[in-house]
Motif scaffolding. Structure first.
Motif: not given
Lengths: 471, 1047
Positions: B507-513, B515-532
């Motif tokens: 109702q109150i945002t342009s993008t939402g209006f 699209t009838g409400g826009l929802a997003a979930k973005n997941s980012t995962q970084v995994q790192s292993y280091l041996t020295e």
């Protein structure tokens, strides 16, 4: 003690070295495919074919916005509300402020590149097919068809454009010079001919081209090149033997519930999925009409010129479809587009309306035009144009006019029949009427308007391209 | 006192008289103390013997001595103290930390005495600055180190910083330094521009975790930091090889000491407001007046014509009130601002015994943004433990975990005009925040250009939450194999998970209006292993000193992204927690794994303790490099001469320290985003066959020859100390040349590809740095100061793109309406110079337009530009360099005062000579008046009333969209970065220390810049788009009150 220290030390070194040295330093990609390891299944082929349509379908490249903004407004059919885009109708576009021409150029070439990706993997695709080769033929024919559609647009809009027949693999191949117009047209003809020979008579899937689509295009290309006998013969073949017919009433052609109807020769598919849908309804219907997503009404960004509306007779059945209302907009007095309506749309870029690039009425008018050029206004030519007029609820033209009168009549009929479908700029250019028509519409004229400018950035990047004259 | 002395003497005499022999052995007791309390485990040694003891847990000792003996008290980190025994039975001492202690600095894979450094290394100890709440690493470093420039990409709380050490070396690659936190390397790449995101480009519909991501080092609690070393020259950074070219920032966290446990509790509350509110926009009455003029100029009926208001199609009231009756209207900037309250609580603990030492902390931060509906909460925990498993084997485990929840307003940078701040600058003051029935006043019925985006609604209606979990564990085993030789092996596990939760209210945002409400979930995962694993060797044989380190390292990083979205919800009740009630958007996943395998080493050789030689280097094998260029080698050499050890210098009796340094070396930048060396297909969609089908087409061309950027750096430095260390001065000159620039080269789009990565071109950075420190007053009142001055000249030597010596760019996200380039790469100039038209006032008459080169759209009262090439037309060829973002020099000046219990710190920072391209001003001066405009535009041209007006007349929009020099301003500023006043209570009974303070950040700024904030840098880390101002949330000033308690 001393022994254990040394053992520990040794173990550490060994451990580390094993880990380090065993490293195969190849980057691992899990989620994107490599073009060199592709075409392992028929699914891959279908996916690659779909990839050809995406650039010209997606917003806001070619068929979703760019062509409409540019090609309808530079001539006497449409106008734009917003200031900057409004410049197109004043023929104000330069190499640097070159939004929509750039978009069209780029999306056509992205599509051409995707087609080349399919075509140059012919061996792999054939290997997936049986001895009859129908699957491979159809896939390769479809790719050739799309490549020709892209080049055909570009050669008409920019003249001698770079001809792309393979995917660039080296730096040198990324930057190539213009070919001549003749070379590009020759490739366009070759590709459509190949498509006509290899595509099946009925599309493999609704929305894909058939051999008849390719033949219809051959009629149009030959007409554009002035090879009227060839245009006549291809149009004749499509009319006599093809699966197409005029859909009645006129409104049914564009009815969103009647898509992929018998009049459609080639279209771009859209669906009610955000970003996979068309934006035309949103852009072009007025803002208190109920023809767009959620029935909220469009932006009214694109406006049909009032003088276009006034050209239609009251009895003309096309009027109620071509415009979103038979009355001017109550507050601003504009007429808006009406051919693309979808109240069940789901978002701005989520309207169902397929964009019909080529339909049967166009073939009939091509037939009429080409016949007239070959033999003058023959009864057959009158029959072709009158078929279109009759469907619109108009009386047929009386026979007996001159060749020139018939030329004018066909051009005028194309104007009204195909209004706002982005054909008229090409028609005016093809028939040499662009200058006269623009001047008549009170627009400026310069010979450079016969071609669009190549974007400045493209010129800057390329060491091979030169700008069109006058820009 | 005197009486006591006399008594002591009497006593002593008495003892003498009792015939006890002077040399007889007896027991002395005592206590070893310090300002930090009793020192357990301190050494008490009889000088000249091997006899000695250590203090117990309370710092007490007992030792048998002769009166002729002298006792030496020592403790790591404190000055040694020698006390003759004489006839004392009890010797209590207080050890101090002081200047004569040789400072130790952390370098790559080891530590060095500062006096032995051959390279350019700056060290910032947090002691003294950790008593005030620091919110980020960037804040600690700002203005403290010469040649280190820090800029905040946005005033958004928790947003990242961009750090440049000695200028940017790369155009499209990352220019951020490598951070090494307790040995674990971290690259801070927000990936939004230039160096494409390691996780690929953000999805246009769903957005991504890249939309205003939290800062890359937010997980590190600044209170845990013991020291920050900035490695600047190649000698210091070559050991980090292909990641060393941008400099290295080594962060060392606090470790425990052998002493009784100590608990520190800190708490503070801060209040943040805009640094500068003095940018005036038109009020409602002024706006309506100009708008009417604009309408008249366009041949339309004036909007504010006094007719009754009418109801628009979507309930928005079209207002027609006459301008004079409108009054002030809404101040949208005020409407979206708030006083952000920050609470920071931290509990630290440290302690240890002979075998185990520990230090740790728990921190909680609750920070409200200065813009409504924004803020973050963060919890950090850390535990650093070192245990002596055997006499020869030490285990260290540093563990940290951080959980951050932030609620970010969408900023302008990535999302066009959608952020509340950008909206606040644009929305017309005639519109009220709420309409008559108390609902937020919005209207999204028209095309984007004509919508009413209520900034308050935008702030409330767009949810953009981030939840970040970061975990880092560094475990290390160090074995002393022989005297002087140790082997250390480390393993690190790093895991970062970022979840973005976004929802656009229907109702109150342009993008939402739309699209009838826009929802997003973005997941980012970084995994790192280091041996020295590396071996260190230290040996001094006669006049030769050698210390060396050699080792290898292997790191694997897996990055994964998932994007999900849905739209068309029946209502906004469940927002984005119920995707199943909307229509799904095709989801996206992405995964890639990168490997880095390395060998490294360094040898320091010292001759006569005067001549110092350092050779260091690294070999890196990276999966990001092209198949044909897998391994890279980075050598360096340095020489230093300790002149203060030479007789002829000592005879001068001027310097107590004097050292000359010279170094040369090669370092690299491997921040090629993943997947640039191999050709790939792009996955797309096409709705055919009754559903949305998957498509694929060639997406990138790949480049198997792609390699790292190579930086050759020469450094010449001199370090001097005067008056027993009271004054120090360091001078450095450097010259860097970076070639094989990783350029995202645009290729002709007619190839079907837009860009490709290639190694082309060359950049140089040359600069001069001065650092000084002084103890100005050292009495009851203490005053010490330090300062720095730095210049850096950066030049694009070559684009490497054939004959083209200029490449026009365009700031991303600026709407297509703007004509021209805005920014360009020009050979011989600073990369990213501002590029546009030269403004020449306004057209004052039609005759003038006809007689001169003009835009075809030019009208009287519209903007006039110079025809630079004199061809009678205004075209792209008339664009030229209109500004240079690179500052001429920067200054930092810190002062610390203390008097009795009071302490006062004042820190100033200055940046001089850089230009700012205020594109926002262009937007806010647009005479089309679709948006609100700046009050300065009231000085518009009017042939009669104001013939000298320099602003375009309302409605005369020709040229208003041309990038132009009138939007370029001098961005010089001096900022009172920090003022902190504290009081330490002393001699408290129950607690060891109590300090109260007030701290003020960014309180005053002296600048001529007319925008909100001269520190603006809308494009964050980008080296192409620097110092551009496009509706970026300005920085804030903060006043903090706090309390620290030591138990």
């Amino acid at each position: 003690m001393n022994y254990s220290i040394k053992a520990f030390f040794g173990a550490l070194l060994f451990l580390g070295l094993t880990v380090s040295c065993s490293a195969d330093l190849e980057e691992e990609v899990f989620s994107q495919a490599s073009p060199t390891a592709y075409f392992n299944s028929r699914g891959d082929v279908r996916t690659a074919l779909n990839g050809m349509y995406d650039p010209i379908q997606q917003c806001c490249g070619s068929y979703s916005q760019g062509r409409s903004f540019l090609l309808n407004t530079v001539i006497d059919e449409g106008t734009m509300l917003a200031g900057n885009w409004g410049n197109y109708e004043k023929l104000i576009y330069t190499a640097t402020s070159n939004g929509e021409p750039n978009n069209i150029w780029a999306s056509n070439y992205l599509s051409i590149n995707a087609a080349n990706f399919v075509l140059e993997n012919e061996d792999k695709i054939r290997a997936l097919d049986g001895p009859a080769g129908t699957f491979a033929n159809s896939a390769l024919g479809e790719a050739a068809f799309l490549r020709a559609v892209g080049h055909f647009d570009n050669v008409r809009m920019w003249g001698a454009v770079p001809l792309r027949t393979s995917v660039a693999k080296t730096t040198a191949e990324l930057d190539i010079p213009r070919s001549t117009e003749a070379e590009v047209y020759a490739q366009v003809l070759a590709d459509f001919t190949f498509a006509a020979a290899n595509l099946p008579e009925a599309p493999t899937e609704t929305g894909r081209p058939s051999s008849w689509s390719a033949k219809a295009y051959l009629a149009k290309v030959h007409l554009t090149l002035g090879d009227f006998p060839a245009a006549v013969s291809f149009a004749q073949d499509v009319i006599d033997n093809g699966p197409y017919e005029l859909v009645t009433p006129f409104a049914a052609v564009f009815d969103v519930t009647n898509e992929n109807n018998a009049e459609v020769i080639f279209d771009i598919q859209y669906a009610r999925v955000n970003l996979e849908g068309s934006r035309m309804a949103q852009l072009s219907t007025g803002n208190n009409t109920a023809f767009t997503a959620f029935g909220r009404g469009g932006w009214g960004l694109q406006i049909a010129e009032t003088q276009l509306f006034e050209k239609y007779l009251e009895v003309d059945d096309r009027r109620a479809t071509t415009f979103s209302s038979l009355l001017p907009h109550p507050t601003n007095g504009f007429y808006y587009y009406g051919k693309w309506r979808d109240p069940q749309g789901v978002s701005i870029d989520g309207h169902e309306n397929n964009f019909i690039v080529y339909r049967f009425a166009d073939v009939l008018l091509i037939h009429a035009e080409a016949l007239n050029e070959v033999n003058g206004p023959t009864p057959q030519a009158y029959a072709a144009i009158n078929q279109v007029r009759t469907r619109a609820g108009l009386a047929g033209l009386e026979a007996g006019g001159s060749k020139e009168q018939f030329q004018d009549a066909v051009l005028y009929e194309r104007h009204l029949e195909l209004a706002l479908e982005q054909h008229r700029w090409f028609d005016l250019k093809r028939t040499g009427q662009l200058k006269a028509s623009l001047i008549a519409a009170g627009k400026p004229w310069d010979d450079r308007y016969l071609l669009f400018p190549i974007g400045q950035q493209e010129l800057d990047i390329s060491s091979q391209l030169v700008q069109n004259p006058g820009y | 006192m005197r009486l006591a002395n006399i008594l002591a003497w009497v006593c002593a005499l008495t003892l003498l008289c009792t015939t006890t022999p002077l040399w007889s052995q007896r027991t002395v007791a005592g206590n070893v103390n310090s300002d930090d309390g009793a020192l357990p485990g301190a050494f008490v040694l009889v000088v000249g013997t091997t006899r000695g003891t250590t203090t117990d847990f309370d710092g007490n000792y007992l030792i048998d001595v002769l009166p002729t003996d002298t006792l030496q008290f020592s403790y790591i980190g404190y000055n040694n103290l020698e006390v003759p025994v004489l006839n004392q039975d009890r010797i209590d001492v207080n050890l101090t930390t002081g200047n004569d202690l040789e400072e130790v600095v952390v370098v790559g894979y080891g530590t060095m005495r500062k006096s032995d450094l051959t390279g350019s290394v700056a060290s910032v100890k947090t002691e003294g600055i950790d008593e005030i709440p620091q919110v980020s690493v960037g804040q600690i470093l700002t203005g403290r180190v010469a040649g280190v420039n820090i800029s905040q990409s946005s005033g958004q709380v928790g947003s990242g910083v961009s750090i440049r050490i000695r200028g940017g070396n790369s155009l499209n690659g990352n220019n951020e330094p490598l951070y090494v936190v307790d040995g674990y390397p971290i690259i801070n790449d927000d990936g939004a521009f230039g160096a494409a995101d390691v996780l690929g480009q953000p999805n246009t519909v769903l957005g991504s975790s890249q939309d205003n991501p939290p800062g890359a080092l937010n997980w590190l609690n600044p209170a845990d930091i013991a020291s920050i070393e900035v490695l600047k020259d190649a000698s210091a950074t070559a050991i980090y090889g292909s990641r060393g070219a941008n400099g290295v920032i080594i962060i060392t966290t606090k470790t425990g000491k052998k002493r009784k446990g100590q608990l520190t509790f800190s708490t503070s509350a801060g209040f943040s407001t805009l640094t500068n509110r003095n940018v005036d926009y038109l009020n409602a009455s002024q706006y309506a007046t100009l708008r009417n003029l604009r309408d008249e100029a366009n041949g339309e009926e004036p909007l504010f014509n006094g007719r009754p208001d009418e109801l628009g199609p979507n309930g928005r009231i079209i207002r027609h009130t006459l301008p004079e009756n409108l009054g002030e209207g809404t101040d949208w900037i005020d409407a979206v601002l708030q006083t952000g309250i920050t609470q920071n609580h931290s509990l630290g603990f440290t302690g240890g015994s002979d075998d185990v030492t520990y230090a740790g902390s728990v921190g909680y931060l609750d920070q409200e943004g200065a813009i409504i509906n924004s803020g973050l909460q963060r919890i950090n925990t850390r535990l650093n433990v070192t245990g002596k498993l055997k006499s020869w084997l030490t285990l260290t485990n540093n563990f940290t975990f951080s959980l951050e929840d932030s609620d970010n307003v969408v900023d302008s940078r990535n999302t066009g005009k959608n952020g509340p701040w950008a909206r606040a600058l644009m929305t017309i003051p005639v519109e009220p925040v709420f309409n008559e029935n108390g609902e937020l006043n919005v209207d999204y019925s028209g095309p984007l250009e004509f919508q009413l985006n209520n900034p308050v609604a935008t702030a409330q209606g767009i949810k953009n939450k981030f939840r970040t979990n970061t975990f880092l564990d560094n475990i290390s085993l160090k074995a002393t194999v022989l005297e002087g030789l140790s082997v250390e092996t480390r393993a690190s596990v790093f895991s970062k998970r970022l979840l973005r939760d976004a929802y656009y209210n229907s109702q109150i945002t342009s993008t939402g209006f739309s699209t009838g409400g826009l929802a997003a979930k973005n997941s980012t995962q970084v995994q790192s292993y280091l041996t020295e694993t590396f071996a260190s060797y230290n040996k001094k044989i006669g006049i030769h000193g050698v210390s060396a380190v050699v080792g290898y390292s292997y790191q694997t990083t897996t990055s994964e992204r998932i994007s999900l979205g849905a739209f068309g919800f029946p209502n906004d009740d469940l927002s984005n927690e119920s995707f199943q009630s909307g229509t799904s958007i095709p989801s996206e996943t992405f995964k890639v794994r990168d490997l880095l395998s390395s060998y490294f080493g360094r040898i320091n050789y010292t001759l006569l303790d005067k001549y110092l030689f350092t050779f260091s280097g690294r070999a890196d094998g990276s999966s990001k490099f092209g198949r044909n260029n897998r391994w890279a080698y980075f050598p360096s050499a340095a020489f230093a001469w300790k002149l203060d050890q030479e007789d002829f210098v000592q005879q001068l009796a001027v310097f107590d320290k004097l050292k000359l340094r010279a170094s040369y070396g090669v370092t690299g930048n491997q921040s090629i985003s993943s997947l640039q060396t191999i050709p790939l297909l792009t996955t797309v969609n096409y709705p055919i066959g009754g559903g949305v089908a998957v498509g694929a087409r060639p997406g990138s061309i790949g480049n198997p020859d792609l390699r790292w950027e190579t930086t050759n750096q020469f450094n010449l430095g001199i370090d001097a100390g005067f008056a027993a260390g009271r004054y120090t001065l360091s001078l450095d000159y450097y010259n860097k040349r970076t070639n094989d620039l990783l350029q995202q080269v645009p290729v002709p789009i007619n190839s079907g590809f837009g860009l490709k990565f290639d190694n082309l071109g060359e950049i140089s950075n040359e600069g001069f740095e001065v650092e000084f420190s002084a103890i100005v007053v050292n009495k009851a009142l203490k005053w010490d100061m330090s300062g720095n001055f730095a210049t850096n000249e950066t030049r694009l030597i070559s684009l490497g793109q054939g004959e083209a010596n200029i490449l026009r760019l365009r700031p991303p996200g600026i709407t297509a309406a703007y004509d021209g380039s805005g920014v360009a790469l020009v050979e011989g100039e600073t990369p990213g110079v501002f590029y546009g038209y030269r403004r020449q006032g306004v057209w004052t008459s039609q005759e003038e337009i006809d007689a001169n080169a003009s835009l075809s759209t030019a009208t009287v009262g519209s903007q006039r530009f110079r025809d630079l090439n004199g061809d009678g037309q205004i075209t792209a060829a008339d664009e030229t360099i209109i500004g240079d973002p690179n500052p001429d020099f920067t200054l930092g000046w810190s002062n610390n005062f203390s008097y009795r219990g009071f302490d006062l710190a004042i820190q100033l920072q200055g940046v001089f000579g850089g230009d700012i391209f205020d594109i926002q001003r262009g937007i806010s001066e647009n005479p089309d008046l679709i948006n609100n405009v700046l009050a300065t535009t009231l000085d518009y041209f009017d042939p009669v009333a104001n013939p000298g007006g320099q602003y375009a007349a309302p409605g005369q929009i020709s040229g208003a969209y041309n990038f132009q020099d009138s939007w370029v301003e001098d961005g010089s500023f001096v900022r009172l970065r920090n003022v902190s006043l504290g009081y330490n209570f002393r001699d408290l009974k129950v607690i060891q220390g109590l300090r109260i303070y007030v701290n003020m950040v960014n309180m005053f700024t002296w600048t001529n810049y007319t925008g909100f904030d001269p520190e603006v840098n809308s494009f964050g880390q980008s080296n192409l788009y620097r110092s551009i101002d496009v509706a970026t949330l300005p920085t804030f000033k903060t006043v903090t009150f706090g309390l620290n308690v030591n138990l």
